[in-house]
Write a protein that holds these residues in place. Sequence first.
Motif, PDB file in Angstrom:
ATOM      1  N   UNK A   2      35.106  32.733  53.697  1.00 12.18           N
ATOM      2  CA  UNK A   2      36.500  34.242  52.521  1.00 12.18           C
ATOM      3  C   UNK A   2      38.011  33.762  53.613  1.00 12.18           C
ATOM      4  N   UNK A   3      38.702  34.125  52.283  1.00 11.59           N
ATOM      5  CA  UNK A   3      40.631  34.349  52.671  1.00 11.59           C
ATOM      6  C   UNK A   3      40.833  35.308  52.262  1.00 11.59           C
ATOM      7  N   UNK A   4      41.564  36.246  53.173  1.00  9.94           N
ATOM      8  CA  UNK A   4      42.828  36.682  52.165  1.00  9.94           C
ATOM      9  C   UNK A   4      43.767  36.814  51.963  1.00  9.94           C
ATOM     10  N   UNK A   5      44.596  36.629  50.522  1.00 11.28           N
ATOM     11  CA  UNK A   5      45.906  36.644  49.986  1.00 11.28           C
ATOM     12  C   UNK A   5      45.959  37.926  48.756  1.00 11.28           C
ATOM     13  N   UNK A   6      47.757  37.554  48.565  1.00  7.51           N
ATOM     14  CA  UNK A   6      47.662  38.549  47.293  1.00  7.51           C
ATOM     15  C   UNK A   6      47.362  38.665  45.985  1.00  7.51           C
ATOM     16  N   UNK A   7      47.089  39.565  45.685  1.00  8.75           N
ATOM     17  CA  UNK A   7      46.457  39.739  44.429  1.00  8.75           C
ATOM     18  C   UNK A   7      47.916  39.273  43.001  1.00  8.75           C
ATOM     19  N   UNK A   8      47.420  38.617  41.977  1.00  3.93           N
ATOM     20  CA  UNK A   8      48.314  38.156  40.915  1.00  3.93           C
ATOM     21  C   UNK A   8      48.033  39.319  40.299  1.00  3.93           C
ATOM     22  N   UNK A   9      49.239  39.608  39.435  1.00  2.25           N
ATOM     23  CA  UNK A   9      49.023  40.727  38.416  1.00  2.25           C
ATOM     24  C   UNK A   9      47.653  39.833  36.840  1.00  2.25           C
ATOM     25  N   UNK A  10      47.962  38.565  37.228  1.00  2.00           N
ATOM     26  CA  UNK A  10      47.205  38.136  36.336  1.00  2.00           C
ATOM     27  C   UNK A  10      45.501  38.278  36.624  1.00  2.00           C
ATOM     28  N   UNK A  11      45.211  38.462  38.209  1.00  2.00           N
ATOM     29  CA  UNK A  11      44.539  38.876  38.268  1.00  2.00           C
ATOM     30  C   UNK A  11      43.795  40.619  38.603  1.00  2.00           C
ATOM     31  N   UNK A  12      44.614  41.087  37.547  1.00  2.00           N
ATOM     32  CA  UNK A  12      44.191  42.731  37.405  1.00  2.00           C
ATOM     33  C   UNK A  12      42.803  42.893  37.225  1.00  2.00           C
ATOM     34  N   UNK A  13      43.377  42.762  35.969  1.00  2.00           N
ATOM     35  CA  UNK A  13      41.602  42.848  35.738  1.00  2.00           C
ATOM     36  C   UNK A  13      40.951  42.047  35.633  1.00  2.00           C
ATOM     37  N   UNK A  14      40.545  41.017  36.446  1.00  2.00           N
ATOM     38  CA  UNK A  14      39.273  40.799  37.277  1.00  2.00           C
ATOM     39  C   UNK A  14      39.125  41.552  38.977  1.00  2.00           C
ATOM     40  N   UNK A  15      40.058  42.191  39.515  1.00  2.00           N
ATOM     41  CA  UNK A  15      40.258  43.637  40.375  1.00  2.00           C
ATOM     42  C   UNK A  15      39.618  44.586  39.315  1.00  2.00           C
ATOM     43  N   UNK A  16      39.683  44.961  38.590  1.00  2.00           N
ATOM     44  CA  UNK A  16      39.213  45.984  37.755  1.00  2.00           C
ATOM     45  C   UNK A  16      37.239  45.754  37.381  1.00  2.00           C
ATOM     46  N   UNK A  17      37.020  44.418  37.233  1.00  2.00           N
ATOM     47  CA  UNK A  17      35.791  44.356  36.750  1.00  2.00           C
ATOM     48  C   UNK A  17      34.723  44.630  38.193  1.00  2.00           C
ATOM     49  N   UNK A  18      36.064  43.870  39.611  1.00  2.00           N
ATOM     50  CA  UNK A  18      34.972  44.036  41.169  1.00  2.00           C
ATOM     51  C   UNK A  18      34.556  45.684  40.893  1.00  2.00           C
ATOM     52  N   UNK A  19      35.856  46.880  40.812  1.00  2.00           N
ATOM     53  CA  UNK A  19      35.666  47.888  41.159  1.00  2.00           C
ATOM     54  C   UNK A  19      34.904  48.604  40.065  1.00  2.00           C
ATOM     55  N   UNK A  20      34.703  48.439  39.506  1.00  2.00           N
ATOM     56  CA  UNK A  20      33.512  49.222  38.357  1.00  2.00           C
ATOM     57  C   UNK A  20      31.760  48.233  38.848  1.00  2.00           C
ATOM     58  N   UNK A  21      32.224  47.413  39.359  1.00  2.00           N
ATOM     59  CA  UNK A  21      30.714  46.792  39.685  1.00  2.00           C
ATOM     60  C   UNK A  21      30.311  47.187  40.966  1.00  2.00           C
ATOM     61  N   UNK A  22      31.191  47.271  41.446  1.00  2.00           N
ATOM     62  CA  UNK A  22      31.075  48.043  43.159  1.00  2.00           C
ATOM     63  C   UNK A  22      30.104  49.747  42.990  1.00  2.00           C
ATOM     64  N   UNK A  23      31.282  50.031  41.930  1.00  2.00           N
ATOM     65  CA  UNK A  23      31.066  51.748  41.913  1.00  2.00           C
ATOM     66  C   UNK A  23      30.060  51.945  41.054  1.00  2.00           C
ATOM     67  N   UNK A  24      28.734  50.953  40.375  1.00  2.00           N
ATOM     68  CA  UNK A  24      27.670  51.116  40.210  1.00  2.00           C
ATOM     69  C   UNK A  24      26.760  51.006  41.259  1.00  2.00           C
ATOM     70  N   UNK A  25      27.248  50.307  41.633  1.00  2.00           N
ATOM     71  CA  UNK A  25      26.341  49.076  42.691  1.00  2.00           C
ATOM     72  C   UNK A  25      26.191  50.781  43.978  1.00  2.00           C
TER      73      UNK A  25
END
Length: 143
Positions: free
Chosen positions: A1-24
């Motif tokens: 695993x590595x850490x880097x900046x999130x690109x604007x074109x990844x915001x939808x993926x980040x939103x999906x991760x947020x929702x999956x995490x909240x549901x869990x």
Amino acid sequence: MEISDIRPDEYDRAAELWEASVRATHTFVTEADLDVFRPLVRASFGQIAQLAGLRAGDGLLIGFIGVQDENVEMLFLDPAYRGLGGGSLLLKHAFAHFAATSVDVNEQNPQAVGFYEHHGFRFASRSEHDSTGKPYPILHLRL
């Protein structure tokens, strides 16, 4: 695993991760609340001063952390990657690169409270409602 900046074109993926995490992890949040929070979270990605993503070996975004004014505003992981140290990596990144010293966490999410306490955060104060006025008590923790 590595850490880097999130690109604007990844915001939808980040939103999906947020929702999956909240549901869990946020079993107290209703579907109606998710409908309210979803666009707010999506819009916040371009407004958070410091945002970093956690990536799997193939580069796929699997988690993220956002810090504003030294406060951890969001830390969410793909539920499939929980318990593997990614949250700790993100938090340590926030300490080292974003000078994070505080976090607000849902009182009804004891796993998150324990996670932050494990990393040195301690109770500072409590609010009866979250930032949207919902009756979800918030614990304000500080290092």
